[in-house]
Design a protein around this motif. Structure first.
Motif, mmCIF file in Angstrom:
data_model
loop_
_atom_site.group_PDB
_atom_site.id
_atom_site.type_symbol
_atom_site.label_atom_id
_atom_site.label_comp_id
_atom_site.label_asym_id
_atom_site.label_seq_id
_atom_site.Cartn_x
_atom_site.Cartn_y
_atom_site.Cartn_z
ATOM 1 N N ASP A 2 6.467 -3.784 -4.113
ATOM 2 C CA ASP A 2 6.217 -2.473 -3.512
ATOM 3 C C ASP A 2 4.766 -2.286 -3.067
ATOM 4 O O ASP A 2 4.488 -1.538 -2.153
ATOM 5 N N ASN A 3 3.852 -2.983 -3.758
ATOM 6 C CA ASN A 3 2.430 -2.831 -3.414
ATOM 7 C C ASN A 3 2.092 -3.459 -2.056
ATOM 8 O O ASN A 3 0.991 -3.317 -1.567
ATOM 9 N N LYS A 4 3.053 -4.166 -1.456
ATOM 10 C CA LYS A 4 2.825 -4.736 -0.121
ATOM 11 C C LYS A 4 3.343 -3.798 0.974
ATOM 12 O O LYS A 4 3.275 -4.105 2.154
ATOM 13 N N LYS A 5 3.924 -2.662 0.570
ATOM 14 C CA LYS A 5 4.421 -1.686 1.558
ATOM 15 C C LYS A 5 3.280 -0.788 2.013
ATOM 16 O O LYS A 5 2.422 -0.400 1.236
ATOM 17 N N LEU A 6 3.319 -0.435 3.289
ATOM 18 C CA LEU A 6 2.268 0.423 3.850
ATOM 19 C C LEU A 6 2.409 1.859 3.353
ATOM 20 O O LEU A 6 3.509 2.391 3.302
ATOM 21 N N LYS A 7 1.277 2.454 2.994
ATOM 22 C CA LYS A 7 1.264 3.864 2.585
ATOM 23 C C LYS A 7 0.516 4.661 3.660
ATOM 24 O O LYS A 7 -0.086 4.082 4.560
ATOM 25 N N LYS A 62 -1.339 -5.924 3.503
ATOM 26 C CA LYS A 62 0.066 -5.526 3.405
ATOM 27 C C LYS A 62 0.864 -5.969 4.628
ATOM 28 O O LYS A 62 0.309 -6.176 5.699
ATOM 29 N N SER A 63 2.195 -6.056 4.413
ATOM 30 C CA SER A 63 3.113 -6.445 5.488
ATOM 31 C C SER A 63 2.997 -5.495 6.673
ATOM 32 O O SER A 63 2.912 -4.287 6.480
ATOM 33 N N TRP A 64 3.010 -6.058 7.852
ATOM 34 C CA TRP A 64 3.052 -5.340 9.129
ATOM 35 C C TRP A 64 1.756 -4.603 9.487
ATOM 36 O O TRP A 64 1.672 -4.009 10.552
ATOM 37 N N LYS A 102 1.308 -13.646 6.640
ATOM 38 C CA LYS A 102 2.256 -13.546 5.518
ATOM 39 C C LYS A 102 2.312 -14.857 4.736
ATOM 40 O O LYS A 102 2.430 -14.849 3.507
#
Length: 194
Positions: A2-7, A62-64, A102
């Protein structure tokens, strides 16, 4: 994972760095007023914006993130009158750059450097318009720069020249990444980039 998801905070960072990158791109792009210099513009941009993009990658692992950041400027360019070629070619470049990043789990200097080398080639899409949608690009350019300028560009932009421009942009990105590393070593260490 989850820590790789953008906030939201990451999206704000992407926006801020996007504005800085766009300003740099515009400033370096002034060299293109002399047609022959337009061919080395992608390389120059890769070198000069290296520290900014490498710092961005250190801050948002993070991803993307790189993909979204990389697509902002091409989208703005299309809104300013450039053709779909800029977005389509940039989309391909950003997917490749994001995939390379990635592979290094977002915190490897080697993979970030290679990703930035590929990322740096997106700006070549603005010149590729002369080859892929020539009539439309010529109309747009005459309105902005005048007929003499466009005639000079027409002579300069060929497929062999563009192969060199792409290579120059990639090498500019690699040089820019090392420049970024030299200037931002402290930030990289703090971000855990090795």
């Amino acid at each position: 994972m989850d820590n790789k998801k953008l906030k939201v905070k990451d999206l704000v960072t992407i926006g801020v760095f996007g504005v800085i990158y766009f300003a740099l791109m515009f400033s370096v792009g002034m060299m293109g007023i002399i047609p022959i210099l337009f061919l080395i513009y992608p390389m120059a941009l890769g070198i000069i914006s290296g520290p900014v993009v490498m710092l961005f990658m250190a801050k948002v692992q993070k991803s993307w993130a790189l993909f979204i950041f990389g697509m902002l400027t091409p989208l703005v360019m299309v809104l300013m009158g450039h053709t779909y070629v800029v977005v389509v070619l940039s989309l391909i470049v950003m997917i490749i750059a994001e995939s390379i990043r990635k592979l290094g789990n977002y915190n490897s200097f080697k993979y970030n450097m290679l990703a930035y080398g590929v990322f740096s080639t997106w700006i070549c899409s603005s010149l590729m318009q002369m080859l892929l949608v020539k009539e439309k690009y010529i109309q747009m350019s005459i309105a902005m720069m005048g007929k003499d300028y466009v005639n000079a560009l027409d002579r300069l932009i060929t497929y062999p020249h563009m192969a060199l421009v792409y290579l120059g942009a990639f090498l500019g990105g690699i040089i820019g990444a090392y420049l970024g590393k030299a200037l931002l070593n402290k930030h990289f260490k703090k971000a855990g980039i090795v």
